[in-house]
Structure formats: C-alpha cells, structure tokens
Design a protein around this motif. Structure first.
Motif, mmCIF file in Angstrom:
data_model
loop_
_atom_site.group_PDB
_atom_site.id
_atom_site.type_symbol
_atom_site.label_atom_id
_atom_site.label_comp_id
_atom_site.label_asym_id
_atom_site.label_seq_id
_atom_site.Cartn_x
_atom_site.Cartn_y
_atom_site.Cartn_z
ATOM 1 N N GLY A 145 29.363 3.440 22.143
ATOM 2 C CA GLY A 145 28.590 2.217 22.289
ATOM 3 C C GLY A 145 28.467 1.787 23.737
ATOM 4 N N ASP A 146 28.090 0.526 23.935
ATOM 5 C CA ASP A 146 27.873 0.006 25.289
ATOM 6 C C ASP A 146 29.115 0.195 26.155
ATOM 7 O OD1 ASP A 146 25.278 -1.018 24.701
ATOM 8 O OD2 ASP A 146 26.195 -2.770 23.754
ATOM 9 N N ASP A 147 28.879 0.530 27.423
ATOM 10 C CA ASP A 147 30.016 0.706 28.335
ATOM 11 C C ASP A 147 30.365 -0.589 29.052
ATOM 12 O OD1 ASP A 147 27.520 1.039 29.616
ATOM 13 O OD2 ASP A 147 28.432 2.102 31.304
ATOM 14 N N TYR A 148 29.588 -1.636 28.856
ATOM 15 C CA TYR A 148 29.989 -2.976 29.281
ATOM 16 C C TYR A 148 29.477 -3.967 28.242
ATOM 17 C CZ TYR A 148 25.260 -3.152 31.398
ATOM 18 O OH TYR A 148 23.907 -3.096 31.622
ATOM 19 N N PHE A 149 30.350 -4.914 27.890
ATOM 20 C CA PHE A 149 30.016 -5.861 26.831
ATOM 21 C C PHE A 149 31.009 -7.007 26.869
ATOM 22 C CE2 PHE A 149 32.682 -2.476 25.191
ATOM 23 C CZ PHE A 149 33.679 -3.132 24.477
ATOM 24 N N SER A 150 30.763 -8.027 26.079
ATOM 25 C CA SER A 150 31.648 -9.188 26.036
ATOM 26 C C SER A 150 31.827 -9.650 24.600
ATOM 27 C CB SER A 150 31.083 -10.328 26.904
ATOM 28 O OG SER A 150 29.843 -10.777 26.388
ATOM 29 N N PHE A 151 32.807 -10.515 24.406
ATOM 30 C CA PHE A 151 33.018 -11.119 23.096
ATOM 31 C C PHE A 151 33.912 -12.347 23.258
ATOM 32 C CE2 PHE A 151 36.262 -7.911 23.768
ATOM 33 C CZ PHE A 151 37.447 -8.463 23.307
ATOM 34 N N VAL A 160 34.245 -6.701 29.170
ATOM 35 C CA VAL A 160 34.578 -5.283 29.399
ATOM 36 C C VAL A 160 33.533 -4.724 30.351
ATOM 37 C CG1 VAL A 160 34.714 -2.995 28.335
ATOM 38 C CG2 VAL A 160 35.625 -4.994 27.122
ATOM 39 N N ILE A 161 33.977 -4.073 31.433
ATOM 40 C CA ILE A 161 33.028 -3.465 32.361
ATOM 41 C C ILE A 161 33.345 -1.989 32.557
ATOM 42 C CG2 ILE A 161 32.654 -5.650 33.556
ATOM 43 C CD1 ILE A 161 34.258 -4.457 35.932
ATOM 44 N N ASN A 162 32.359 -1.268 33.086
ATOM 45 C CA ASN A 162 32.541 0.131 33.467
ATOM 46 C C ASN A 162 32.911 0.157 34.954
ATOM 47 O OD1 ASN A 162 32.394 2.844 34.098
ATOM 48 N ND2 ASN A 162 30.605 3.229 32.824
ATOM 49 N N SER A 163 34.195 0.295 35.250
ATOM 50 C CA SER A 163 34.675 0.234 36.632
ATOM 51 C C SER A 163 34.222 1.423 37.462
ATOM 52 C CB SER A 163 36.206 0.140 36.656
ATOM 53 O OG SER A 163 36.787 1.229 35.961
#
Length: 300
Positions: A145-151, A160-163
């Motif tokens: 799924g998405d490599d950056y997202f929030s909740f 969540v981020i892709n560092s």
C-alpha cells in the motif's frame, strides 16, 4: 497468495490507514499503548551477519513468529503494531523472485497478528531500494500500500513517511515533492492538537546527537535533517520512532524526541531481538524496549 492475504497487506487508501474510524479516533478517550518494532528483514542474518553461502531466513521466521505471539498475548490489547521498515531483506527490483518469497513469509506470519490489533507497515530502504526509482517505489506500494500515510488513533495523529526520499531521492524528485507537500498538509492538522503528532519512519534523522555530521548510512544527511526537524517541530511533532540501526539509540532536539528501536530480526550490536511498548497518557509518551523473552503480558 490468497485474496485475504492481499487485502490484509494493502491496508491504506488515499494516504490513510483504513482500519480506524477517523471521526471517533480524533477524540481523546484515555491512555492507551501500541507496539513499535522494526527490521523484521527476512534474510539478513544468513546473508549479512553469518555470510552463509546459501542464505535463507528461518531464523527471522522463528523470531517474528515469537514476536507475533508476544504481541497477541499483551493485555489490554495494543492499539496497533507498527513495523518501522525493512520488512524483508531482498530488494524488489534487484532480486524480485527472492523478494516475493520473503514477502510471502512476512505475510504468512504477520497475518496472524490479532485482527483487533491492526498492523502498520513502514517502507524501509530494503523495501524500495537505497536509491529508489519509480519502479521500486511502485513495487513496494503494490505489496504494502501507500508508502506514506496517516491515521488518528486514541486522539493522536500518527504519520508514516518514506524516509528513503530524504536519504536519496535523486531519481524520484516528483515523488519527493509529493510526499513533502503531503507532510505539510498533515502538520497543519496536528499543530494545535493536544498531543501534537507522532511520526514513524525507517531511517533516523540522527542516532543520539542531532548536530552530528557524517553519520553515513545510518542517518539522514545533516542539511536535510536540520531542515526537516525544524519543520516537524513547528508542525507539532513531538516523537519520532525509527528503526534501521539494528541497535537501540535516540536523543532530543529542541523538545522533539527521536527514538531508534533495534530489530525484531538480526542484531548489529549488543541488544536482543525485540520490540518497544509505547504508552500514551494524557500528558506524555513513555516507552520501553523489551527483548522477546522479557515482554510482559499484563500492562495494567
């Protein structure tokens, strides 16, 4: 791979984790806890640590099965279980067949996490490559799924981020720009909330000293680090949980705490395989790393 397993892995939509009801979870209802692990990295021990001629990942299978058992036994149940990157060892574009087999092992084991404890998967450098391309990022997104997202969970905004975009995003400038724009949007939501925001990523901004330079592979380059840390602080981020180092570390920078958690899988230092239990109460966040054999069952 069954359709249920695929559905389980693709747990984000439009950069949102689909498990939680956002309207309900925006409201603080009292203290809660979650589990933060990192670097399950199926295949690292045999390939890199033991340097075996025909590396497998039976050791990581055993460790991850134990980790899942321990998480499922904790009471009260954790709010969620986040794995901060390097889910598997083989690179998706370089070794696609090996990567597929390792992902199947990851899915088989982590799908046994209690269904009331959502699993949150973070993208690491071994999940999209040390120098990501559009293809390698899409490979990871197709699997997880998405490599950056929030909740929102328990009244707190989690991001969540892709560092890897900040470690080396030279081949994907458009993707880097899109993620940073998204980060700005999320920070505008968290800035005035009671608990600010908590961030998950793979590579730490720093290990124990934000001013240290030339940290190489194990941290984000200095200039990018300082720019982003100042932005995150201005946006209300107070805690950043990372992995990648395969050892426990961390430090403070202008009131922001960076927590570096050792691996569920192979160790590169003196820590034992394990994970971190993070407790969120009305005024602060506290956390303790436990070796797998020391994980408590009762957190009352």
């Amino acid at each position: 791979m069954s359709s249920d397993e695929i559905k389980w892995k693709i747990n984000t939509k439009n950069h949102r984790l689909v498990h939680f009801d956002e309207d309900s979870e925006k409201i603080w209802k009292g203290p809660f806890h979650f589990i933060q692990g990192a670097d399950s990295q199926f295949g690292l021990i045999d390939r890199y640590i033991l340097k075996l001629p025909n590396p497998g990942w039976e050791k990581e299978i055993a460790l991850c099965e134990e980790a899942v058992r321990k998480v499922n036994e904790i009471r009260p149940k954790p709010k969620f279980f986040v794995v901060c990157g390097d889910l598997c060892d083989a690179l998706p574009v370089v070794s696609p067949e090996l990567r597929k087999l390792q992902e199947e092992s990851f899915t088989r084991i982590f799908s046994k996490v209690d269904k009331e404890i959502p699993l949150v998967c973070v993208c690491g450098n071994h999940d999209c490559g040390d120098q990501p391309t559009v293809q390698s990022v899409n490979e990871d997104r197709n699997s997880f799924g998405d490599d950056y997202f929030s909740f929102w969970a328990g009244g707190v905004l989690f991001m969540v981020i892709n560092s890897q975009y900040y470690s080396d995003g030279s081949l994907i400038p458009q993707l880097v720009e899109e993620q940073e724009k998204w980060i700005d949007e999320q920070l505008s939501l968290s800035k005035d909330t009671k608990h600010g925001a908590i961030l998950f990523q793979h590579i730490p901004w720093f290990l124990d000293d934000a001013e240290a330079k030339d940290l190489g592979y194990f941290a984000i380059p200095y200039d990018t680090r300082k720019r982003m840390l100042n932005k995150l602080i201005s946006g209300g981020v107070k805690y950043i949980f990372c992995g990648h180092y395969h050892r426990n570390s961390g430090g403070m920078y202008n009131g922001l705490e960076v927590i570096v958690t050792s691996a569920i899988g192979g160790q590169l230092g003196n820590d034992k395989s394990g994970f971190r239990i993070v407790k969120v109460n009305e005024t602060q966040v506290s956390h303790t790393y436990y070796a797998l054999e020391d994980v408590p069952k009762n957190l009352q």
